[in-house]
Enzyme design. Structure first.
Site, PDB file in Angstrom:
ATOM      1  N   HIS A 158      61.265  27.313 -65.931  1.00  0.00           N
ATOM      2  CA  HIS A 158      60.816  26.010 -65.450  1.00  0.00           C
ATOM      3  C   HIS A 158      62.034  25.264 -64.920  1.00  0.00           C
ATOM      4  O   HIS A 158      63.149  25.809 -64.908  1.00  0.00           O
ATOM      5  CB  HIS A 158      60.102  25.235 -66.577  1.00  0.00           C
ATOM      6  CG  HIS A 158      60.879  25.202 -67.860  1.00  0.00           C
ATOM      7  ND1 HIS A 158      62.081  24.541 -67.984  1.00  0.00           N
ATOM      8  CD2 HIS A 158      60.655  25.779 -69.069  1.00  0.00           C
ATOM      9  CE1 HIS A 158      62.539  24.690 -69.211  1.00  0.00           C
ATOM     10  NE2 HIS A 158      61.700  25.446 -69.901  1.00  0.00           N
ATOM     11  N   GLU A 159      61.824  24.008 -64.540  1.00  0.00           N
ATOM     12  CA  GLU A 159      62.908  23.220 -63.938  1.00  0.00           C
ATOM     13  C   GLU A 159      64.122  23.089 -64.855  1.00  0.00           C
ATOM     14  O   GLU A 159      65.248  22.924 -64.384  1.00  0.00           O
ATOM     15  CB  GLU A 159      62.394  21.822 -63.560  1.00  0.00           C
ATOM     16  CG  GLU A 159      61.720  21.781 -62.215  1.00  0.00           C
ATOM     17  CD  GLU A 159      62.666  22.161 -61.070  1.00  0.00           C
ATOM     18  OE1 GLU A 159      63.769  21.594 -60.977  1.00  0.00           O
ATOM     19  OE2 GLU A 159      62.297  23.039 -60.271  1.00  0.00           O
ATOM     20  N   HIS A 219      65.379  25.425 -66.861  1.00  0.00           N
ATOM     21  CA  HIS A 219      66.195  26.617 -66.625  1.00  0.00           C
ATOM     22  C   HIS A 219      66.861  26.547 -65.244  1.00  0.00           C
ATOM     23  O   HIS A 219      68.037  26.869 -65.093  1.00  0.00           O
ATOM     24  CB  HIS A 219      65.319  27.879 -66.646  1.00  0.00           C
ATOM     25  CG  HIS A 219      64.625  28.156 -67.946  1.00  0.00           C
ATOM     26  ND1 HIS A 219      63.264  28.053 -68.097  1.00  0.00           N
ATOM     27  CD2 HIS A 219      65.106  28.550 -69.156  1.00  0.00           C
ATOM     28  CE1 HIS A 219      62.927  28.380 -69.334  1.00  0.00           C
ATOM     29  NE2 HIS A 219      64.026  28.686 -70.002  1.00  0.00           N
ATOM     30  N   GLN A 261      65.138  37.263 -82.731  1.00  0.00           N
ATOM     31  CA  GLN A 261      65.193  35.844 -83.079  1.00  0.00           C
ATOM     32  C   GLN A 261      63.825  35.279 -83.455  1.00  0.00           C
ATOM     33  O   GLN A 261      63.693  34.089 -83.705  1.00  0.00           O
ATOM     34  CB  GLN A 261      65.843  35.026 -81.966  1.00  0.00           C
ATOM     35  CG  GLN A 261      65.027  34.895 -80.688  1.00  0.00           C
ATOM     36  CD  GLN A 261      65.847  34.265 -79.575  1.00  0.00           C
ATOM     37  OE1 GLN A 261      66.800  34.839 -79.069  1.00  0.00           O
ATOM     38  NE2 GLN A 261      65.474  33.055 -79.180  1.00  0.00           N
ATOM     39  N   LYS A 315      68.637  20.752 -74.737  1.00  0.00           N
ATOM     40  CA  LYS A 315      67.286  20.785 -75.311  1.00  0.00           C
ATOM     41  C   LYS A 315      67.311  21.551 -76.638  1.00  0.00           C
ATOM     42  O   LYS A 315      66.648  21.161 -77.597  1.00  0.00           O
ATOM     43  CB  LYS A 315      66.354  21.458 -74.298  1.00  0.00           C
ATOM     44  CG  LYS A 315      65.121  22.125 -74.833  1.00  0.00           C
ATOM     45  CD  LYS A 315      64.055  21.116 -75.138  1.00  0.00           C
ATOM     46  CE  LYS A 315      62.695  21.706 -75.416  1.00  0.00           C
ATOM     47  NZ  LYS A 315      62.657  22.819 -76.318  1.00  0.00           N
ATOM     48  N   GLN A 352      71.270  25.204 -81.137  1.00  0.00           N
ATOM     49  CA  GLN A 352      71.655  26.510 -80.566  1.00  0.00           C
ATOM     50  C   GLN A 352      72.977  26.392 -79.807  1.00  0.00           C
ATOM     51  O   GLN A 352      73.864  27.247 -79.932  1.00  0.00           O
ATOM     52  CB  GLN A 352      70.548  27.003 -79.628  1.00  0.00           C
ATOM     53  CG  GLN A 352      70.943  28.203 -78.803  1.00  0.00           C
ATOM     54  CD  GLN A 352      69.788  28.741 -77.988  1.00  0.00           C
ATOM     55  OE1 GLN A 352      68.962  29.472 -78.511  1.00  0.00           O
ATOM     56  NE2 GLN A 352      69.708  28.375 -76.722  1.00  0.00           N
ATOM     57  N   VAL A 408      66.144  18.580 -69.243  1.00  0.00           N
ATOM     58  CA  VAL A 408      65.279  18.192 -68.124  1.00  0.00           C
ATOM     59  C   VAL A 408      63.900  17.875 -68.688  1.00  0.00           C
ATOM     60  O   VAL A 408      63.361  18.645 -69.498  1.00  0.00           O
ATOM     61  CB  VAL A 408      65.194  19.317 -67.068  1.00  0.00           C
ATOM     62  CG1 VAL A 408      64.259  18.931 -65.936  1.00  0.00           C
ATOM     63  CG2 VAL A 408      66.596  19.632 -66.536  1.00  0.00           C
ATOM     64  N   ARG A 417      57.181  26.825 -73.948  1.00  0.00           N
ATOM     65  CA  ARG A 417      56.065  26.749 -74.901  1.00  0.00           C
ATOM     66  C   ARG A 417      55.071  25.642 -74.536  1.00  0.00           C
ATOM     67  O   ARG A 417      53.970  25.616 -75.077  1.00  0.00           O
ATOM     68  CB  ARG A 417      56.588  26.548 -76.329  1.00  0.00           C
ATOM     69  CG  ARG A 417      57.303  27.788 -76.856  1.00  0.00           C
ATOM     70  CD  ARG A 417      57.689  27.676 -78.320  1.00  0.00           C
ATOM     71  NE  ARG A 417      58.087  28.948 -78.870  1.00  0.00           N
ATOM     72  CZ  ARG A 417      59.348  29.389 -78.977  1.00  0.00           C
ATOM     73  NH1 ARG A 417      60.353  28.639 -78.564  1.00  0.00           N
ATOM     74  NH2 ARG A 417      59.602  30.577 -79.501  1.00  0.00           N
TER      75      ARG A 417
HETATM   76  P1  AMP Z   1      64.925  29.765 -73.355  1.00  0.00           P
HETATM   77  O1  AMP Z   1      64.380  30.552 -72.207  1.00  0.00           O
HETATM   78  O2  AMP Z   1      63.940  28.837 -73.973  1.00  0.00           O
HETATM   79  O3  AMP Z   1      65.672  30.620 -74.337  1.00  0.00           O
HETATM   80  O4  AMP Z   1      66.029  28.803 -72.724  1.00  0.00           O
HETATM   81  C1  AMP Z   1      67.086  29.312 -71.972  1.00  0.00           C
HETATM   82  C2  AMP Z   1      68.090  28.219 -71.734  1.00  0.00           C
HETATM   83  O5  AMP Z   1      67.474  27.151 -71.027  1.00  0.00           O
HETATM   84  C3  AMP Z   1      68.633  27.626 -73.037  1.00  0.00           C
HETATM   85  O6  AMP Z   1      70.024  27.364 -72.889  1.00  0.00           O
HETATM   86  C4  AMP Z   1      67.850  26.357 -73.168  1.00  0.00           C
HETATM   87  O7  AMP Z   1      68.510  25.352 -73.908  1.00  0.00           O
HETATM   88  C5  AMP Z   1      67.717  25.944 -71.720  1.00  0.00           C
HETATM   89  N1  AMP Z   1      66.585  25.018 -71.557  1.00  0.00           N
HETATM   90  C6  AMP Z   1      65.307  25.213 -71.940  1.00  0.00           C
HETATM   91  N2  AMP Z   1      64.563  24.110 -71.666  1.00  0.00           N
HETATM   92  C7  AMP Z   1      65.409  23.202 -71.111  1.00  0.00           C
HETATM   93  C8  AMP Z   1      65.254  21.866 -70.621  1.00  0.00           C
HETATM   94  N3  AMP Z   1      64.086  21.240 -70.662  1.00  0.00           N
HETATM   95  N4  AMP Z   1      66.336  21.250 -70.132  1.00  0.00           N
HETATM   96  C9  AMP Z   1      67.552  21.871 -70.092  1.00  0.00           C
HETATM   97  N5  AMP Z   1      67.751  23.129 -70.531  1.00  0.00           N
HETATM   98  C10 AMP Z   1      66.706  23.786 -71.036  1.00  0.00           C
END
Ligand code: AMP
Length: 284
Positions: free
Chosen positions: A34-35, A37, A61, A149, A153, A176, A187
């Site tokens: 999404h935006e 990422h 995980q 976010k 982590q 974001v 999610r």
């Molecule tokens: P994930 O795919 O959920 O493991 O996230 C991959 C990366 O994208 C991680 O570093 C997250 O913290 C980051 N991320 C996920 N959602 C957001 C968001 N809304 N704003 C900024 N970074 C994000």
């Protein structure tokens, strides 16, 4: 954009770029992009010569009762999004490539992994640290971008990189949000229209506490209770935690005369959502 599934090939390509003196930015993800990422990708594209993303839903995980099997997988759309952002390489390994038969080495996460998520998702950061360290080995980038976010982590990975002398610089990027404030998350697509409205309670609880602090409130326990109450009144089905802690150690705070961050994990229906906000105090 190169799409690579072999760790060997990914390593050869990234180390070739590094030998040519190019700065490589890395964005590890679990896909369903999404935006949020894409903002990490854009930041890397603007700061580095080469941008590499990874898409891997990391089984180590997830606890057995968590959402590994229903985690959204949208590979074609993800690749289109990354191509549009001028990403240079995407690493999309199969499970067996990262966890072959006989795999048995794991990273013991740092102390900052223990509170909050560490209590409610035991083993989660062990899996995160293990896969991130593996990805850092496979794609020896210059910088790696992570979102605030997932604040804990980010803290865990920063500490792991420091403790284990990993030669990759970690950059944190702002969360974001949707126009109404909901933090973007893969999610969120589990939520029904009703639940989507309820999910805003995380952001509303965080901004409520921010307002109270700016109006002079400083009793951490009362502020945490105010967040809890807001979440439950607004329709959250369960609150794992709604805490205000030290932004570095994530340990308890006695007063608000020092930097503080509010973090929430709450369930809306069967979806577990997290969010956080660094608190700006009127007195600091
Ligand atoms: P994930 O795919 O959920 O493991 O996230 C991959 C990366 O994208 C991680 O570093 C997250 O913290 C980051 N991320 C996920 N959602 C957001 C968001 N809304 N704003 C900024 N970074 C994000």
């Amino acid at each position: 954009m190169k799409i690579v599934s072999s760790p060997h090939e990914a390593y050869a390509q990234v180390s070739h770029w590094r030998r040519e003196g190019l700065q490589v930015g890395l964005i590890p993800t679990m896909g369903a992009l999404h935006e949020g990422h894409l903002a990490l990708v854009r930041r890397s594209v603007s700061e580095c010569d080469i941008t590499a993303a990874t898409i891997f839903v990391n089984p180590t995980q997830f606890a057995p009762h968590e959402d590994l099997s229903r985690y959204p997988r949208t590979l074609e759309g993800d690749l289109d999004g990354l191509r549009n952002e001028k990403c240079d390489l995407v690493f999309v390994p199969q499970n067996e490539a990262l966890y072959p038969n006989g795999f048995s080495t794991y990273v013991q996460p740092p102390a900052v992994a223990e509170p909050l998520e560490g209590v409610y998702r035991p083993g989660h950061y062990r899996g995160v640290c293990t896969v991130v360290l593996k990805l850092f080995g496979i794609l020896p980038a210059t910088l790696a971008y992570f979102g605030q976010k997932d604040y804990q982590q980010l803290a865990v990975i920063r500490r792991m990189v420091e403790d284990l002398n990993v030669g990759i610089r970690v950059e944190g990027c702002a969360t974001v949000r949707e126009p109404d404030g909901l933090a973007m998350s893969s999610r969120n697509r589990y939520l029904s229209a009703d639940q989507r409205r309820t999910a805003l309670c995380l952001w509303n609880a965080l901004t409520l506490v921010q307002r109270l602090v700016q109006d002079g409130a400083s009793d951490v326990g009362k502020l945490e209770s105010a967040m809890h109450e807001h979440l439950l009144t607004a329709g959250a089905d369960r609150v794992d935690y709604a805490r205000i802690v030290d932004p570095d150690s994530l340990q308890d705070l006695q007063t608000l005369n020092q930097p503080a961050i509010a973090l929430i994990a709450a369930h809306v229906g069967s979806t577990r959502l997290i969010d956080n906000l660094m608190l700006e105090s009127a007195s600091r």
